[in-house]
Design an enzyme around this catalytic site. Structure first.
Site, PDB file in Angstrom:
ATOM      1  N   ASN A 116       2.620   4.481   7.671  1.00  0.00           N
ATOM      2  CA  ASN A 116       2.104   3.305   6.992  1.00  0.00           C
ATOM      3  C   ASN A 116       2.907   2.036   7.285  1.00  0.00           C
ATOM      4  O   ASN A 116       2.428   0.933   7.021  1.00  0.00           O
ATOM      5  CB  ASN A 116       2.077   3.561   5.477  1.00  0.00           C
ATOM      6  CG  ASN A 116       1.756   2.317   4.678  1.00  0.00           C
ATOM      7  OD1 ASN A 116       0.632   1.815   4.713  1.00  0.00           O
ATOM      8  ND2 ASN A 116       2.744   1.779   3.976  1.00  0.00           N
ATOM      9  N   TYR A 120      -1.395  -8.756  15.824  1.00  0.00           N
ATOM     10  CA  TYR A 120      -1.703  -7.694  14.867  1.00  0.00           C
ATOM     11  C   TYR A 120      -2.943  -6.924  15.313  1.00  0.00           C
ATOM     12  O   TYR A 120      -2.949  -5.688  15.338  1.00  0.00           O
ATOM     13  CB  TYR A 120      -1.929  -8.299  13.483  1.00  0.00           C
ATOM     14  CG  TYR A 120      -2.197  -7.287  12.393  1.00  0.00           C
ATOM     15  CD1 TYR A 120      -1.165  -6.501  11.877  1.00  0.00           C
ATOM     16  CD2 TYR A 120      -3.479  -7.121  11.863  1.00  0.00           C
ATOM     17  CE1 TYR A 120      -1.403  -5.581  10.865  1.00  0.00           C
ATOM     18  CE2 TYR A 120      -3.724  -6.207  10.855  1.00  0.00           C
ATOM     19  CZ  TYR A 120      -2.688  -5.440  10.357  1.00  0.00           C
ATOM     20  OH  TYR A 120      -2.926  -4.522   9.362  1.00  0.00           O
ATOM     21  N   LYS A 132      -3.102  -3.015  16.531  1.00  0.00           N
ATOM     22  CA  LYS A 132      -3.878  -2.042  15.769  1.00  0.00           C
ATOM     23  C   LYS A 132      -4.956  -1.386  16.624  1.00  0.00           C
ATOM     24  O   LYS A 132      -5.275  -0.201  16.441  1.00  0.00           O
ATOM     25  CB  LYS A 132      -4.501  -2.699  14.534  1.00  0.00           C
ATOM     26  CG  LYS A 132      -3.488  -3.068  13.459  1.00  0.00           C
ATOM     27  CD  LYS A 132      -2.739  -1.858  12.924  1.00  0.00           C
ATOM     28  CE  LYS A 132      -1.873  -2.193  11.713  1.00  0.00           C
ATOM     29  NZ  LYS A 132      -1.159  -1.015  11.168  1.00  0.00           N
ATOM     30  N   ILE A 141       0.835  -1.210   0.000  1.00  0.00           N
ATOM     31  CA  ILE A 141       0.000   0.000   0.000  1.00  0.00           C
ATOM     32  C   ILE A 141       0.866   1.255   0.000  1.00  0.00           C
ATOM     33  O   ILE A 141       0.561   2.244  -0.666  1.00  0.00           O
ATOM     34  CB  ILE A 141      -0.927   0.007   1.230  1.00  0.00           C
ATOM     35  CG1 ILE A 141      -1.877  -1.189   1.195  1.00  0.00           C
ATOM     36  CG2 ILE A 141      -1.734   1.307   1.301  1.00  0.00           C
ATOM     37  CD1 ILE A 141      -2.593  -1.442   2.499  1.00  0.00           C
TER      38      ILE A 141
END
Length: 252
Positions: A88, A157, A161, A15
């Site tokens: 990012n 993860y 997050k 991304i």
């Protein structure tokens, strides 16, 4: 449209690389992109060789000294200041039940995905302070929402997050009075190295369920949507929110 300056952490693949391409396609913009090892970032180097408005700096978000060195290098490139910081750089490894996830992987996810954005904002604040824009976008994930249930266990993860979303909310509280605009971004279920690996780990049945719950995007589709639906109106419309790539607001 006036020119803008962007700093994209983790801009060498996935991304991040697609965001670099999307943002730098407007020649008026200046995009500083990072890689842990710029020498081996062949795709990014190839794009930068054809787009002089893209500059590459070395960055490892797990290292405070590396982040500070990147900020110093960016300051020499962006002498007028930085408009938009995009955090990012991310890490995802070993999806599975929470109790099966090794302690050291929880810590590694947390170090990159949660503390990384803090290091970036801390180091780049003097450069952001030079401009009135003061925009910060943190790429988190829908798996970090405490109010959305997904048919997959994301372990370290997901924990990291969720914590990153808290970081964004705390930064909003701390720095909005000084003119800063923050947004947390869910980029979608993206066909990147990280996204594809997570689907393989889940197995066919759960991966199929996840793909029913979340549309599957290419990195280019995700980056274009993020720019069009979120970044272009960050300060005027999306500040202080948790946004999906498609412009819809998500629950924290």
């Amino acid at each position: 449209m006036s020119s803008k300056s962007y700093f994209v952490a983790g801009g060498n693949r996935g991304i991040g690389l697609s965001l670099v391409k999307e943002l730098s396609s407007d020649a008026k913009n200046t995009v500083v992109a990072t890689a842990r090892n710029p020498n081996t970032a062949s795709d990014l180097k190839d794009w930068a060789s054809k787009h002089p408005n893209v500059k590459i700096v070395q960055l490892d978000v797990t290292s405070r000294s590396s982040v500070e060195a990147a900020a110093k290098e960016a300051s020499a490139i962006l002498t007028d200041g930085l408009d938009t910081l995009i955090s990012n750089a991310g890490f995802l490894q070993k999806i599975g039940p929470v109790l099966d996830h090794p302690d050291e992987l929880y810590i590694e996810h947390f170090n990159i995905n949660t503390v990384g954005p803090i290091r970036l904002v801390r180091a780049f604040k003097p450069l952001l302070d030079k401009k009135d824009t003061k925009e910060v976008a943190v790429v988190t994930s829908v798996v970090g929402s405490l109010n959305i249930d997904l048919p997959a266990p994301f372990s370290g993860y997901g924990v990291s997050k969720a914590a990153a979303n808290y970081v964004v909310k705390a930064l909003i509280q701390d720095l909005s009075p000084a003119g800063y605009s923050f947004v947390a971004i869910h980029p979608g279920l993206v066909g990147s190295e990280m996204g594809d690996d997570s689907l393989v780990q889940l197995g066919d049945e759960r991966a199929g369920e996840l793909r029913k719950a979340l549309p599957y995007l290419t990195t280019a589709e995700s980056a274009k949507a993020i720019n069009e639906n979120i970044l272009k109106d960050l300060k005027s419309k999306n500040a202080g929110t948790f946004m999906s790539y498609d412009g819809s607001e998500l629950p924290w």
